[in-house]
Design a protein around this motif. Structure first.
Motif, PDB file in Angstrom:
ATOM      1  N   GLN A 102      38.098 -24.703   0.266  1.00 10.93           N
ATOM      2  CA  GLN A 102      38.720 -25.916   0.799  1.00 10.93           C
ATOM      3  C   GLN A 102      38.270 -26.175   2.248  1.00 10.93           C
ATOM      4  O   GLN A 102      37.895 -27.292   2.602  1.00 10.93           O
ATOM      5  N   VAL A 103      38.299 -25.124   3.062  1.00  7.07           N
ATOM      6  CA  VAL A 103      37.902 -25.256   4.474  1.00  7.07           C
ATOM      7  C   VAL A 103      36.445 -25.716   4.577  1.00  7.07           C
ATOM      8  O   VAL A 103      36.113 -26.606   5.354  1.00  7.07           O
ATOM      9  N   LEU A 104      35.576 -25.123   3.747  1.00  2.27           N
ATOM     10  CA  LEU A 104      34.156 -25.478   3.823  1.00  2.27           C
ATOM     11  C   LEU A 104      33.876 -26.836   3.187  1.00  2.27           C
ATOM     12  O   LEU A 104      32.883 -27.484   3.507  1.00  2.27           O
ATOM     13  N   GLY A 105      34.765 -27.274   2.298  1.00  2.00           N
ATOM     14  CA  GLY A 105      34.572 -28.566   1.645  1.00  2.00           C
ATOM     15  C   GLY A 105      34.991 -29.730   2.518  1.00  2.00           C
ATOM     16  O   GLY A 105      34.550 -30.857   2.323  1.00  2.00           O
ATOM     17  N   ASP A 106      35.844 -29.419   3.492  1.00  2.00           N
ATOM     18  CA  ASP A 106      36.356 -30.455   4.379  1.00  2.00           C
ATOM     19  C   ASP A 106      35.331 -30.739   5.468  1.00  2.00           C
ATOM     20  O   ASP A 106      35.386 -30.209   6.569  1.00  2.00           O
ATOM     21  N   ASP A 107      34.366 -31.601   5.148  1.00  2.00           N
ATOM     22  CA  ASP A 107      33.264 -31.808   6.095  1.00  2.00           C
ATOM     23  C   ASP A 107      33.565 -32.906   7.112  1.00  2.00           C
ATOM     24  O   ASP A 107      32.654 -33.438   7.754  1.00  2.00           O
ATOM     25  N   GLY A 108      34.851 -33.219   7.251  1.00  2.00           N
ATOM     26  CA  GLY A 108      35.255 -34.164   8.289  1.00  2.00           C
ATOM     27  C   GLY A 108      34.535 -35.495   8.151  1.00  2.00           C
ATOM     28  O   GLY A 108      34.466 -36.058   7.063  1.00  2.00           O
ATOM     29  N   HIS A 109      33.986 -35.956   9.238  1.00  2.00           N
ATOM     30  CA  HIS A 109      33.320 -37.248   9.239  1.00  2.00           C
ATOM     31  C   HIS A 109      31.821 -37.092   8.975  1.00  2.00           C
ATOM     32  O   HIS A 109      31.042 -37.928   9.418  1.00  2.00           O
ATOM     33  N   ALA A 110      31.403 -36.034   8.275  1.00  2.00           N
ATOM     34  CA  ALA A 110      29.967 -35.797   8.081  1.00  2.00           C
ATOM     35  C   ALA A 110      29.298 -37.004   7.438  1.00  2.00           C
ATOM     36  O   ALA A 110      28.114 -37.240   7.661  1.00  2.00           O
ATOM     37  N   GLY A 111      30.066 -37.759   6.642  1.00  2.00           N
ATOM     38  CA  GLY A 111      29.521 -38.963   6.011  1.00  2.00           C
ATOM     39  C   GLY A 111      28.884 -39.900   7.021  1.00  2.00           C
ATOM     40  O   GLY A 111      27.827 -40.479   6.763  1.00  2.00           O
ATOM     41  N   LEU A 162      32.444 -37.422  17.665  1.00  2.00           N
ATOM     42  CA  LEU A 162      32.061 -36.010  17.670  1.00  2.00           C
ATOM     43  C   LEU A 162      33.195 -35.129  18.204  1.00  2.00           C
ATOM     44  O   LEU A 162      33.394 -34.013  17.733  1.00  2.00           O
ATOM     45  N   SER A 163      33.951 -35.649  19.174  1.00  2.00           N
ATOM     46  CA  SER A 163      35.094 -34.873  19.685  1.00  2.00           C
ATOM     47  C   SER A 163      36.121 -34.672  18.581  1.00  2.00           C
ATOM     48  O   SER A 163      36.704 -33.596  18.443  1.00  2.00           O
ATOM     49  N   ARG A 164      36.329 -35.720  17.787  1.00  2.00           N
ATOM     50  CA  ARG A 164      37.282 -35.587  16.683  1.00  2.00           C
ATOM     51  C   ARG A 164      36.772 -34.626  15.618  1.00  2.00           C
ATOM     52  O   ARG A 164      37.554 -33.883  15.019  1.00  2.00           O
ATOM     53  N   MET A 165      35.462 -34.638  15.359  1.00  2.00           N
ATOM     54  CA  MET A 165      34.896 -33.663  14.419  1.00  2.00           C
ATOM     55  C   MET A 165      35.117 -32.243  14.951  1.00  2.00           C
ATOM     56  O   MET A 165      35.420 -31.326  14.189  1.00  2.00           O
ATOM     57  N   ALA A 166      34.980 -32.077  16.264  1.00  2.00           N
ATOM     58  CA  ALA A 166      35.236 -30.764  16.881  1.00  2.00           C
ATOM     59  C   ALA A 166      36.699 -30.367  16.656  1.00  2.00           C
ATOM     60  O   ALA A 166      36.997 -29.221  16.311  1.00  2.00           O
ATOM     61  N   GLY A 167      37.590 -31.321  16.847  1.00  2.00           N
ATOM     62  CA  GLY A 167      39.018 -31.061  16.635  1.00  2.00           C
ATOM     63  C   GLY A 167      39.305 -30.612  15.209  1.00  2.00           C
ATOM     64  O   GLY A 167      40.130 -29.722  14.975  1.00  2.00           O
ATOM     65  N   MET A 168      38.584 -31.198  14.254  1.00  2.00           N
ATOM     66  CA  MET A 168      38.790 -30.805  12.855  1.00  2.00           C
ATOM     67  C   MET A 168      38.313 -29.386  12.586  1.00  2.00           C
ATOM     68  O   MET A 168      38.916 -28.652  11.812  1.00  2.00           O
ATOM     69  N   ALA A 169      37.220 -28.981  13.243  1.00  2.00           N
ATOM     70  CA  ALA A 169      36.742 -27.596  13.107  1.00  2.00           C
ATOM     71  C   ALA A 169      37.825 -26.632  13.600  1.00  2.00           C
ATOM     72  O   ALA A 169      38.072 -25.584  13.007  1.00  2.00           O
ATOM     73  N   LEU A 170      38.491 -27.028  14.680  1.00  2.00           N
ATOM     74  CA  LEU A 170      39.551 -26.199  15.249  1.00  2.00           C
ATOM     75  C   LEU A 170      40.752 -26.120  14.293  1.00  2.00           C
ATOM     76  O   LEU A 170      41.369 -25.056  14.156  1.00  2.00           O
ATOM     77  N   GLU A 171      41.062 -27.233  13.623  1.00  2.00           N
ATOM     78  CA  GLU A 171      42.161 -27.210  12.648  1.00  2.00           C
ATOM     79  C   GLU A 171      41.824 -26.279  11.480  1.00  2.00           C
ATOM     80  O   GLU A 171      42.686 -25.571  10.971  1.00  2.00           O
ATOM     81  N   ARG A 172      40.545 -26.305  11.066  1.00  2.00           N
ATOM     82  CA  ARG A 172      40.141 -25.397   9.988  1.00  2.00           C
ATOM     83  C   ARG A 172      40.256 -23.947  10.448  1.00  2.00           C
ATOM     84  O   ARG A 172      40.692 -23.072   9.684  1.00  2.00           O
ATOM     85  N   LEU A 173      39.893 -23.694  11.716  1.00  2.00           N
ATOM     86  CA  LEU A 173      40.047 -22.344  12.272  1.00  2.00           C
ATOM     87  C   LEU A 173      41.507 -21.894  12.194  1.00  2.00           C
ATOM     88  O   LEU A 173      41.801 -20.739  11.876  1.00  2.00           O
ATOM     89  N   GLU A 174      42.439 -22.798  12.465  1.00  2.00           N
ATOM     90  CA  GLU A 174      43.865 -22.443  12.415  1.00  2.00           C
ATOM     91  C   GLU A 174      44.301 -22.108  10.986  1.00  2.00           C
ATOM     92  O   GLU A 174      45.107 -21.202  10.774  1.00  2.00           O
ATOM     93  N   GLN A 175      43.745 -22.846   9.998  1.00  2.00           N
ATOM     94  CA  GLN A 175      44.080 -22.533   8.604  1.00  2.00           C
ATOM     95  C   GLN A 175      43.605 -21.130   8.245  1.00  2.00           C
ATOM     96  O   GLN A 175      44.302 -20.369   7.589  1.00  2.00           O
ATOM     97  N   VAL A 176      42.389 -20.802   8.697  1.00  2.00           N
ATOM     98  CA  VAL A 176      41.844 -19.468   8.449  1.00  2.00           C
ATOM     99  C   VAL A 176      42.707 -18.425   9.148  1.00  2.00           C
ATOM    100  O   VAL A 176      43.055 -17.383   8.582  1.00  2.00           O
TER     101      VAL A 176
END
Lengths: 224, 224
Positions: free
Chosen positions: A130-139, A47-61
């Protein structure tokens, strides 16, 4: 600013990007908080890594906001309150409710964001998709929830009910955004077919958002 | 595994990396939690990004664990409880106390980690030094705290007191790690001069850690 933009113009793009940026920041905070409550170190890391990915998407935005001549904090600010009320009204009471909220609770907001992004300039629109499609580890979340639901019928029916509550509150949040942001109403009208009247636009939007929500719940095997 | 290692061997390296990884995960959780309490969106973004950097450092440590033939979760697990007690005993009551804890509260743990890393193979040792040296945006925290302290003598003296409390509790946490992990005691002995006896090692360690803490407090203008 020299880049050619579609009819919606950079102000509309900045508004959608601001909403998306705030949504990613909220996702980050939520996932990080969920991580500290995770029952095992493995899940906490996940979950921490999923949080990190949300932050990376924020940086792209954030990068795109900069390209359009905007600044991150001011474009996010108007949306800062939106999810506070939603989160207050949908406080999960179990770890499974928390996981389901992480997966479907924000799906509605994501779909809405995709729809209002449709009339924007192609670069911004593609970034949003692209940002919304990148659902990280949602699988992994989907697997955990489907397995748990398949093994425990009581849990499955409780989660199905929780899903209905989440979609209801999400639609309320979308309604709040549309009421407070005329720019979002304009973008929504542009996304819909030309013959739609304002009253119908929201009704049709809600039908689309509800259908997408049902699709996600079915993917989890959590149908009412 | 083919890489030549110093006398301490890969098991010692994995132990130090596990402790460091857990410390970065804890830093991530703490900064993310602080972010949600930040008084402004700007500060919330700032702290969220600092949390993201802690996570990136965790990934660097994780890569090295993999190179040494270990797995992240098992090497972290033995240290999972260490900071829980420390955090329980040092719950900040104001935003400034929170910031000070973020900056100096974990400095002691970092210094300890640097010391036990000294006898490790050069690649691991350099990684530990680099990871701990990358203090992210700590400069901004230092500026905010020094300015606030300079303008408000009452706040400054309260924070000086809070700093003493933090260092005391930190030394207690280090003592707990040494008591529970013989490997860490061995590494500490290797770091110290050859003529040191076990009882002295901890005393000397505490003197070094306290001196480094005082240096950080002075940098903030928060001397007792």
């Amino acid at each position: 600013m020299s880049e050619p933009t579609a009819d919606a113009g950079p102000d509309n793009a900045l508004a959608v990007l601001g909403m998306l940026a705030y949504s990613e920041l909220a996702a980050f905070s939520r996932l990080a908080a969920d991580a500290t409550l995770a029952p095992s170190l493995d899940q906490r890391l996940e979950l921490s890594r999923m949080a990190g990915m949300a932050l990376e998407r924020l940086e792209q935005v954030s990068d795109r906001v900069g390209e359009l001549g905007g600044e991150l904090q001011p474009v996010m600010q108007p949306f800062a309150g939106v999810l506070v009320e939603f989160d207050r009204r949908t406080e999960p009471s179990t770890w499974w409710e928390r996981l389901l909220k992480a997966y479907v609770g924000y799906g509605v907001a994501d779909d809405f964001c995709r729809m209002v992004a449709a009339p924007l300039d192609p670069t911004t629109r593609d970034l949003v998709v692209q940002v919304l499609g990148d659902d990280g580890h949602a699988g992994l979340v989907v697997t955990a929830l489907s397995e748990a639901g398949a093994q425990d019928a009581t849990l499955a029916s409780r989660l199905a009910l929780w899903g209905r509550r989440l979609v209801g509150e999400s639609l309320g949040a979308v309604q709040g955004v549309l009421a407070a942001h005329p720019r979002m109403r304009d973008l929504l009208m542009q996304t819909m077919d030309d013959d739609v009247v304002p009253g119908e636009a929201q009704q049709r939007l809600f039908a689309v958002l509800t259908a997408e929500h049902s699709r996600r719940m079915e993917r989890l095997g959590l149908t009412p």
